[in-house]
Design a protein around this motif. Structure first.
Motif, short mmCIF file in Angstrom:
data_model
loop_
_atom_site.label_atom_id
_atom_site.label_comp_id
_atom_site.label_asym_id
_atom_site.label_seq_id
_atom_site.Cartn_x
_atom_site.Cartn_y
_atom_site.Cartn_z
N ARG A 160 41.49 82.01 16.38
CA ARG A 160 41.61 80.56 16.48
C ARG A 160 41.32 80.15 17.93
NH1 ARG A 160 47.54 80.01 14.66
NH2 ARG A 160 47.26 77.92 15.54
N GLN A 161 40.10 79.66 18.15
CA GLN A 161 39.66 79.31 19.49
C GLN A 161 39.78 77.81 19.72
OE1 GLN A 161 38.71 80.57 22.30
NE2 GLN A 161 37.52 82.45 22.06
N ASP A 162 40.08 77.42 20.94
CA ASP A 162 39.98 76.04 21.38
C ASP A 162 38.51 75.81 21.70
OD1 ASP A 162 39.94 73.61 22.68
OD2 ASP A 162 41.81 73.95 23.75
N PHE A 190 47.39 92.42 17.53
CA PHE A 190 48.14 91.94 16.37
C PHE A 190 48.35 90.42 16.46
CE2 PHE A 190 52.24 90.81 14.43
CZ PHE A 190 52.01 91.20 13.13
N HIS A 191 48.68 89.93 17.64
CA HIS A 191 48.92 88.49 17.82
C HIS A 191 47.64 87.67 17.66
CE1 HIS A 191 52.99 88.78 20.16
NE2 HIS A 191 53.01 89.38 18.99
N LEU A 192 46.50 88.23 18.01
CA LEU A 192 45.24 87.51 17.87
C LEU A 192 44.93 87.20 16.41
CD1 LEU A 192 42.87 89.26 20.44
CD2 LEU A 192 43.50 86.84 20.42
N GLU A 195 47.91 84.12 15.95
CA GLU A 195 48.12 83.06 16.92
C GLU A 195 46.78 82.57 17.47
OE1 GLU A 195 50.56 84.63 19.99
OE2 GLU A 195 52.30 84.97 18.71
N SER A 196 46.80 81.40 18.10
CA SER A 196 45.59 80.91 18.75
C SER A 196 45.31 81.73 20.00
CB SER A 196 45.76 79.44 19.13
OG SER A 196 46.69 79.30 20.19
N VAL A 197 44.05 81.75 20.41
CA VAL A 197 43.67 82.46 21.62
C VAL A 197 44.38 81.86 22.83
CG1 VAL A 197 41.75 83.09 23.13
CG2 VAL A 197 41.44 83.14 20.65
N GLY A 198 44.61 80.56 22.80
CA GLY A 198 45.33 79.90 23.90
C GLY A 198 46.73 80.45 24.07
#
Length: 505
Positions: A160-162, A190-192, A195-198
Motif C-alpha cells: 500500500r503505497q502513498d 510481514f508488516h508490509l 500495513e501501508s509503506v508509510g
C-alpha cells in the motif's frame, strides 16, 4: 538479434507527448554494440528493458548519456571483462569515480530542495551504475529480503503505497547489530503485507533510533533476545534527557512496540510482549486546529494567478473540493459523471473510502480544462495531474510543494501575522469545513461533503439519497465556488468565460 534497443518500440513511447517525441529525435535508441561482449550486451539489454517498463520514454532516453559514460569506462578499463559480474560492486564504483575525475566530471550533484536548501548526492552517472548493479544482483538469484537495501517493487507482494509520496526502498544498513537487522527484516516483511509503506517507514525510523542507542549504551546486545524491561526503561530515560532529535516520541514508541512484538512472536522471545507498556507511551496531544482567514485566502488566491496554469488549477480545485491534497492529486480523468441532472465527482480517498458528491458547474468546467491540458501534453493518462518524468504516475506532493513555495518566496506572500506562507494544503480543507458550519448545515451533510468516515457520519450517509444531497447542498456549493472565483480576476480567459456562460447562472 539486433544490437540496438529502439525506444520507439516501447509501449511508453506511444503515450509520450508530441513535444517529448520531438526532443528524443527521429530514432532514439541504445546501441548495445558499444559493449565488448555478448554477455554484457544481454545483461544491459535486460536492464534497459526493465527500466523501460518503469519510466516514461523521455526519462529512459535521458539515461542514454549515463549509459555512454559506462560504455566508455568499459572500453578503456574493462577490455578483459566478459560480464558485469567480473568485477565486485566496490570496484565498479571506484573505477567509475576515477573515470569521472579523469574526464573532468563531478562526483557529486546538488539536488534542489524546498526553502532554498538542497542536498548533496552522488553524480547521476554513479547512481546509474548503482541501479544497474542492484538489478544484476537480482538476476544473480539473490532474494531481495536477503539484501540490506530492499527495492520495494521487487518484493513480489502487494504493498500500500502513498502515490504522491512514493517510497522506493527500505534501508536496513543503519541497524548496526547484524542479528537485530535480520530479525527486523523478517518482521518488516510481514508488516508490509498488512500495513501501508508509510507506516513501515515510521517503524524503520524507530528501529534506527533504538539501534543507535544500543550501539552506544549497550554494545553487548546483539539480538532482540537480549532485550529486557530494564534496558528499555533506560532507553525511555535517554529519550527524555539526551536525545533531542524529535520532540514527540509517541508515534515512534508505538511503532517500535509493534515491531518488537512481531519479532517476539516470530522468534519466541516472550519478554518482548510486555517490554513496552501503555504507560510508557506519552499521551496524544492534538495539533492546534488552524485555518486561513478570509483576508489570507484572498491574498493567496490573488498570488495563485502568477503560477503556471496547471499548478494554479490544482490549487483552486483543491480549495473548491475541500479534499486532502493526496485525494486531489490522485483524481482520475474519469472522475466526473452526470447523475439526475447534476455533475458528480468520485473521490478516491487514499486514507479511507471512495465517495461521490455533486460539484458546481464552475468546478466541473475547471476539472475538464485540467483533463484536456494533461491529454494535450501527455496523451492518455490515468490521473489528471501527472508526474513530468512519468505520466503514468500522479504528480508527487514534493513537486507541487516546491513549485508553490518557490513562488511564495519570490513574491514574498505573507499571512496576517507577517510571516511567509507555508504550503498549508490541509488548511484549505479546514477553511472549507469552517465555512460549511457557518452556513448552518447539519452534521451529516458536512461530513458527507468532507468525505468523513466516522460511524455516526456513515450511519446518516447511508440513510440519505444522492438527490437529497444534491438539492440541499447546491446553494452551498455555488456560494463556495463564487467566493473562491471572486479572487481570481485576471487569471486567463477561461474563468471569465465560465462566469459569463448562461449555463452557470
Amino acid at each position: 538479434m539486433e544490437n540496438k534497443i529502439h525506444i520507439k518500440q516501447l509501449a511508453s513511447y506511444q503515450s509520450a507527448s508530441k513535444t517529448a517525441k520531438e526532443r528524443m529525435g527521429r530514432d532514439p535508441c541504445f546501441d548495445l554494440g558499444l559493449l565488448p561482449t555478448a554477455a554484457m550486451q544481454e545483461e544491459m539489454r535486460a536492464y534497459i528493458m526493465y527500466r523501460g517498463g518503469k519510466l516514461s520514454a523521455e526519462k529512459l532516453y535521458s539515461e542514454k548519456r549515463f549509459y555512454h559514460h559506462l560504455c566508455q569506462l568499459v572500453q578503456k578499463k574493462g577490455k578483459r571483462l566478459n560480464s558485469f559480474h567480473d568485477w565486485e560492486r566496490e570496484k565498479w564504483i571506484r573505477q567509475m569515480k576515477g573515470w569521472l575525475l579523469e574526464n573532468g566530471l563531478p562526483l557529486t550533484h546538488m539536488e534542489k530542495g524546498n526553502f532554498g536548501k538542497g542536498k548533496v548526492s552522488n553524480a547521476p552517472t554513479i547512481r546509474y551504475m548503482e541501479r544497474l548493479l542492484n538489478f544484476l544482483d537480482l538476476d544473480n538469484g539473490q532474494d531481495e529480503t536477503d539484501k540490506d537495501i530492499w527495492d520495494i517493487s521487487r518484493l513480489n507482494i502487494d504493498t500500500r503505497q502513498d502515490l504522491i509520496r512514493p517510497c522506493k526502498s527500505i534501508n536496513f544498513t543503519k541497524i548496526s547489530q547484524p542479528d537485530i537487522r535480520q530479525e527486523a527484516k523478517k518482521a518488516i516483511f510481514f508488516h508490509l503485507k498488512t500495513e501501508s509503506v508509510g507506516c513501515v517507514k515510521k517503524e524503520m525510523t524507530a528501529l534506527r533510533r533504538f539501534s543507535r542507542y544500543l550501539s552506544g549504551k549497550h554494545p553487548e546486545i546483539e539480538s532482540c533476545a537480549d532485550l529486557d524491561r530494564m534496558v528499555f526503561e533506560e532507553y525511555l530515560i535517554y529519550l527524555k534527557t539526551e536525545d533531542t532529535g524529535a520532540k514527540q516520541f509517541r508515534a515512534e514508541l508505538t511503532r517500535l512496540r509493534a515491531v518488537l512484538e512481531t519479532i517476539g512472536g516470530m522468534y519466541q522471545y516472550p519478554q518482548l510482549k510486555s517490554i513496552i507498556l501503555n504507560r510508557d507511551i506519552p499521551p496524544d496531544y492534538k495539533a492546534e486546529f488552524k485555518t486561513y482567514s478570509d483576508a489570507e485566502l484572498k491574498r493567496l488566491n490573488a498570488f495563485l494567478v502568477k503560477a503556471d496554469e496547471q499548478t494554479a488549477r490544482i490549487m483552486v480545485i483543491h480549495q473548491m473540493l475541500g479534499t486532502r491534497i493526496s485525494d486531489t492529486l490522485t483524481l482520475s480523468v474519469n472522475c466526473l459523471s452526470e447523475k439526475n441532472g447534476e455533475t458528480v465527482i468520485r473521490i478516491k480517498q487514499m486514507k479511507t473510502h471512495a465517495y461521490e458528491k455533486p460539484v458546481s458547474p464552475e468546478l466541473a468546467a475547471l476539472i475538464r480544462k485540467s483533463i484536456q491540458y494533461t491529454k494535450e501534453q501527455n496523451g492518455e493518462t490515468e490521473y489528471i495531474f501527472v508526474s513530468g518524468n512519468d505520466p503514468a504516475r500522479p504528480l508527487e506532493y514534493s513537486t507541487l510543494q516546491s513549485r508553490v513555495l518557490q513562488l511564495i518566496y519570490k513574491e514574498d506572500i505573507r499571512d496576517d501575522d507577517g510571516n511567509l506562507f507555508g504550503f498549508g494544503t490541509h488548511m484549505y480543507r479546514h477553511y472549507y469545513g469552517v465555512k460549511l458550519t457557518e452556513m448552518h448545515l447539519d452534521d451529516w451533510t458536512i461530513a458527507r461533503l468532507l468525505g468523513h468516515s466516522s460511524v455516526k457520519n456513515v450511519k446518516y450517509y447511508r440513510k440519505m439519497s444522492n438527490q437529497l444531497l444534491a438539492d440541499e447542498t447546491r446553494r452551498v456549493r455555488n456560494m463556495l465556488s463564487e467566493m473562491i472565483l471572486e479572487n481570481l480576476d485576471g487569471w486567463g480567459e477561461e474563468y471569465e468565460q465560465i462566469r459569463q456562460d448562461d449555463r452557470f447562472k
